[in-house]
Design a protein around this motif. Structure first.
Motif, short mmCIF file in Angstrom:
data_model
loop_
_atom_site.label_atom_id
_atom_site.label_comp_id
_atom_site.label_asym_id
_atom_site.label_seq_id
_atom_site.Cartn_x
_atom_site.Cartn_y
_atom_site.Cartn_z
N VAL A 44 46.02 44.63 46.53
CA VAL A 44 44.97 43.71 46.95
C VAL A 44 43.61 44.38 46.84
CG1 VAL A 44 44.03 42.47 48.96
CG2 VAL A 44 46.46 42.30 48.42
N ALA A 45 43.52 45.63 47.21
CA ALA A 45 42.25 46.36 47.12
C ALA A 45 41.79 46.47 45.66
CB ALA A 45 42.38 47.75 47.73
N VAL A 46 42.71 46.74 44.74
CA VAL A 46 42.36 46.82 43.32
C VAL A 46 41.91 45.45 42.82
CG1 VAL A 46 43.27 47.23 41.00
CG2 VAL A 46 43.82 48.82 42.84
N SER A 47 42.61 44.42 43.23
CA SER A 47 42.24 43.05 42.84
C SER A 47 40.85 42.68 43.37
CB SER A 47 43.28 42.07 43.37
OG SER A 47 42.92 40.75 43.07
N ALA A 49 38.44 44.76 44.08
CA ALA A 49 37.45 45.55 43.35
C ALA A 49 37.16 44.92 41.99
CB ALA A 49 37.93 46.99 43.17
N THR A 50 38.19 44.41 41.35
CA THR A 50 38.00 43.76 40.05
C THR A 50 37.16 42.50 40.20
OG1 THR A 50 40.13 44.61 39.30
CG2 THR A 50 39.22 42.78 38.07
N SER A 51 37.47 41.68 41.21
CA SER A 51 36.71 40.45 41.38
C SER A 51 35.31 40.70 41.93
CB SER A 51 37.45 39.44 42.26
OG SER A 51 38.03 40.02 43.37
N ALA A 52 35.07 41.86 42.51
CA ALA A 52 33.72 42.20 43.00
C ALA A 52 32.81 42.67 41.86
CB ALA A 52 33.81 43.27 44.07
N GLY A 53 33.39 42.81 40.66
CA GLY A 53 32.58 43.26 39.54
C GLY A 53 32.76 44.73 39.22
N GLY A 54 33.87 45.29 39.61
CA GLY A 54 34.13 46.70 39.38
C GLY A 54 34.13 47.08 37.91
N ASN A 55 34.60 46.18 37.06
CA ASN A 55 34.62 46.47 35.61
C ASN A 55 33.22 46.73 35.08
OD1 ASN A 55 37.38 46.38 35.04
ND2 ASN A 55 37.36 44.15 34.95
N GLU A 56 32.26 45.98 35.58
CA GLU A 56 30.89 46.09 35.09
C GLU A 56 30.08 47.16 35.82
OE1 GLU A 56 26.83 43.34 34.69
OE2 GLU A 56 28.72 42.43 35.36
N PHE A 57 30.23 47.21 37.15
CA PHE A 57 29.34 48.05 37.95
C PHE A 57 29.96 49.37 38.42
CE2 PHE A 57 27.72 43.70 38.56
CZ PHE A 57 26.43 43.88 38.10
N ALA A 58 31.29 49.47 38.40
CA ALA A 58 31.95 50.70 38.84
C ALA A 58 33.20 50.95 38.00
CB ALA A 58 32.30 50.60 40.31
N VAL A 93 41.72 53.73 48.25
CA VAL A 93 40.41 54.32 48.53
C VAL A 93 39.50 54.20 47.31
CG1 VAL A 93 39.20 56.49 49.02
CG2 VAL A 93 41.26 55.89 50.30
N ASP A 94 40.03 54.49 46.12
CA ASP A 94 39.23 54.36 44.90
C ASP A 94 38.81 52.91 44.67
OD1 ASP A 94 39.50 57.06 44.48
OD2 ASP A 94 40.92 56.89 42.82
N ALA A 95 39.71 51.98 44.93
CA ALA A 95 39.39 50.56 44.76
C ALA A 95 38.32 50.11 45.75
CB ALA A 95 40.65 49.72 44.91
N GLN A 96 38.41 50.59 46.98
CA GLN A 96 37.40 50.24 47.97
C GLN A 96 36.04 50.81 47.58
OE1 GLN A 96 39.36 51.73 51.48
NE2 GLN A 96 40.24 49.73 51.98
N LEU A 97 36.05 52.02 47.03
CA LEU A 97 34.80 52.61 46.55
C LEU A 97 34.23 51.80 45.39
CD1 LEU A 97 32.68 54.86 46.49
CD2 LEU A 97 34.23 56.16 45.01
#
Length: 130
Positions: A44-47, A49-58, A93-97
């Protein structure tokens, strides 16, 4: 009589030792329980992070989380539950970051857009005032 007493004590000690060894063996066979709850929380945390824009911003943090999650899934298949739990926790933890970094970057981008909008409005006001 003295030899009989020592023999009885030795047998008692031996019984205690065998009982203790048997108990330890049974407990060690039980092993570490499968970390299914931790795995679900990490996914869920990885998901998120992905929907928060992790691919683009982190991207680095998200990639690290995804790699650790993959490793945790491989460890689950291999029934190495301790490693699976550790990797899943690290992935969480990495996903939350990654999610926090992405949200922060989005907020900074939005603030920059607002500042630019204010600058354009000021220019327009100055031009109309002259």
């Amino acid at each position: 009589m003295k030899k009989f007493y020592h023999l009885k004590i030795n047998q008692t000690v031996l019984k205690i030792g065998v009982t203790t060894a048997s108990a330890l063996f049974i407990v060690s066979c039980a092993g570490v329980p499968a970390p299914t709850e931790q795995m679900a929380v990490s996914k869920v945390a990885v998901s998120n992070a992905t929907s928060a824009g992790g691919n683009e911003f982190a991207p680095l943090q998200l990639k690290s989380a995804m790699e650790k999650m993959d490793g945790a899934e491989r460890a689950m298949v291999a029934e190495n539950y301790l490693q699976a739990r550790q990797l899943a926790e690290q992935a969480q933890v990495d996903a939350q970051l990654a999610a926090t970094t992405a949200r922060s970057a989005k907020a900074q981008k939005a603030a920059g857009a607002l500042q630019e909008g204010n600058r354009v409005l000021r220019q327009e006001i100055d031009r109309n005032a002259q």
